[in-house]
Design an enzyme around this catalytic site. Structure first.
Site, mmCIF file in Angstrom:
data_model
loop_
_atom_site.group_PDB
_atom_site.id
_atom_site.type_symbol
_atom_site.label_atom_id
_atom_site.label_comp_id
_atom_site.label_asym_id
_atom_site.label_seq_id
_atom_site.Cartn_x
_atom_site.Cartn_y
_atom_site.Cartn_z
ATOM 1 C CD GLU A 268 38.460 27.511 17.323
ATOM 2 O OE1 GLU A 268 39.146 27.118 16.847
ATOM 3 O OE2 GLU A 268 37.374 26.555 17.410
ATOM 4 C CE LYS A 335 42.776 23.745 19.368
ATOM 5 N NZ LYS A 335 41.630 23.298 18.258
ATOM 6 C CB CYS A 387 37.679 23.376 19.137
ATOM 7 S SG CYS A 387 36.751 23.108 18.077
#
Length: 521
Positions: A268, A335, A387
């Site tokens: 990430e 995301k 994540c």
């Protein structure tokens, strides 16, 4: 009913609530003592049953929850201390506030349980408890964008209930755990040991399911993947003068994989800059990757100008495919579920001043779409999550497709130092592979970088806090698990029916008890 006199004393029940709440943390990684989940739940159910009013139940449920979350998520304190300018006592106060909030859900569970089923222990603890727990767990994972951390089902990834996950999902494991705990608690309260045997039977009955695979390996399509763990200290990651050093670290460990791996994966925001600013680097590296027949997956921030200002996305980018890279290429993931105060500010107009107290480089990100196309990499289709998103089972399932080859998650747990948080995160990521029957590729900044097979078992992994490359040969899988097809609907239908049945039985129990006391009425 025989009630041990020890539980007639309020201070002992309070102590038991605190101890068994703390015990619950031991069920999760890195401790991995899965029976602790049952011990913890049995303790809660017992303390709210012995001569307990709804007010007492609320207090005991709160104490149990406070000790569970106080010991289980105190790793958040690490990030607050390292990356904020707040006084020490304020840091402690913020963690206490979060733990207090999370403890409200066990308190709600205990209050509802005692109010709705005041008479029959069997109805309350075995039939009513799993339904109420299902509801309160859902609320905890939904209110204020949700925080579904420490759901007990995850702790059973290596236990006998593991085989339930690909059929009904992780919440169903929690549901069965509460039933097992209810049977055990009732057996101890009423000293009816056949109930304890029933609990043991229910615990072991699903065990053979863990040997049943809902997927088929495709070894003929296997390829080599290289996951680069950069181990970049969070304190320097977003410093502009460190950008060249960080890129060199990743390049130095990526170039030797050319010819060895078809896919290289960086974690990430491995490139700590925005995509437009790095366009020259990305274009040149894309050309080099294509020449070596290697693909790169990397995290990066995508900042897009808009009419009102700009939108910034925590993105996953693919380089090295047959079509040359250009901005903004469509082969990407943005995301969706952002971390409150870390990536977005809830109630922004009201709470924006609070964010200035934290040293967070990206606290104003934009949401990607909930449903996004799969990544196309080296002829493989990958369902991606960034994540925190990997713990959101329904989101990952909703983005999953029957032709998905792998699950992919990029993460950066450097925020939480040498704490138990990254291990809990890793445990939950394993559950996604098990539920959906697909290998999971997990690339992180400082660990735990791993390849997890479709049965939720780590195939290969790197030690934490090392700068290294994990090269593994991974076979994609095909096949659809029952959970993939139906999601949580079967569980919710069954849970609703079970709860209604418990209410009817408890009401009849009350009616029959009244008639036996007043036979002439």
């Amino acid at each position: 009913m025989v009630i041990p006199s020890v539980f007639s004393q309020q201070w002992l029940r309070t102590l038991l609530a605190l101890l068994t709440g703390t015990c619950g943390t031991l069920a999760f990684s890195p401790y991995d003592f899965w029976p602790a989940a049952i011990i913890s739940l049995v303790g809660l159910l017992m303390v709210i049953t012995f001569h307990c009013s709804s007010r007492e139940a609320a207090w005991l449920g709160f104490l149990w929850g406070f000790s569970l979350f106080g010991t289980g998520i105190n790793w958040i304190y690490v990030s607050i201390v390292k990356f904020s300018d707040l006084p020490h006592l304020v840091n402690i106060g913020l963690i206490a506030l979060l733990v207090t909030y999370l403890a409200l859900y066990p308190m709600l569970f205990s209050t509802i349980l005692v109010k709705l089923w005041p008479h029959s222990n069997l109805c309350r603890l075995v039939l009513g408890a799993p339904t109420v727990w299902l509801i309160t767990d859902f609320l905890r994972g939904w209110v204020f964008t949700g925080f579904p951390w420490l759901e007990f089902g995850y702790s059973q990834i290596d236990g006998p209930l593991k085989g339930i996950a690909p059929i009904f999902g992780v919440q169903a494991i929690t549901f069965v755990l509460v039933i097992v705990s209810g049977l055990t608690a009732t057996a101890m309260i009423e000293q009816k040991w056949y109930l304890a045997l029933s609990a043991l039977a229910l615990l072991l009955f699903p065990w053979p399911l863990s040997f049943l695979h809902w997927y088929q390996l495709q070894p003929e399509r296997a390829l080599n993947v290289a996951l680069v763990q950069g181990n970049i200290p969070q304190l320097i990651k977003w410093q502009p003068r460190q950008l060249e050093l960080i890129l060199n670290i990743y390049l130095q460990r990526t170039l030797p994989t050319f010819g060895k791996a078809q896919i290289v994966i960086w974690p990430e925001t491995a490139i700590p800059d925005d995509e437009i600013s790095q366009n020259v680097f990305l274009t040149q590296f894309d050309k080099q990757l294509r020449a070596q027949h290697t693909r790169l997956i990397s995290g990066i921030i995508d900042i897009r100008p808009t009419s009102h200002h700009y939108d910034a996305y925590n993105s996953i980018l693919v380089l090295g495919e047959e079509t040359p890279y250009f901005y903004p290429s469509k082969n990407r993931y943005q995301k969706y579920h952002l971390v409150p105060f870390g990536e977005t500010i809830p109630l922004e107009n009201l709470l924006r001043p609070l964010s200035s107290l934290f040293n967070l480089p990206m606290s104003s990100l934009s949401h990607g779409e909930y449903l996004q196309p799969q990544l196309q990499v080296a002829g493989m289709k990958l369902t991606a999550a960034v994540c925190y998103e990997i713990i959101l089972g329904m989101q990952v399932r909703d983005n999953f497709h029957p032709n998905t080859d792998f699950l992919l998650t990029l993460s950066n747990d450097a925020w939480f130092g040498d704490s138990i948080g990254p291990w809990q995160h890793f445990q939950m990521a394993r559950m996604r592979a098990l539920e959906l029957g697909r290998p999971l590729l997990r690339s992180t900044n400082n660990g735990i970088t791993a390849v997890i097979n479709a049965n939720g078992i780590p195939q290969a992994q790197l030690p934490q806090f090392t700068r290294d490359v994990l090269i593994a040969r991974v076979s994609p899988t095909k096949g659809i698990t029952p959970y993939t097809r139906a999601g949580y609907w079967p569980l919710w239908i069954f849970g609703t029916l079970l709860g209604l049945t418990a209410l009817v039985i408890d009401k009849r129990y009350l009616t029959s008890s009244t008639r036996s006391m007043y036979p002439n009425k």
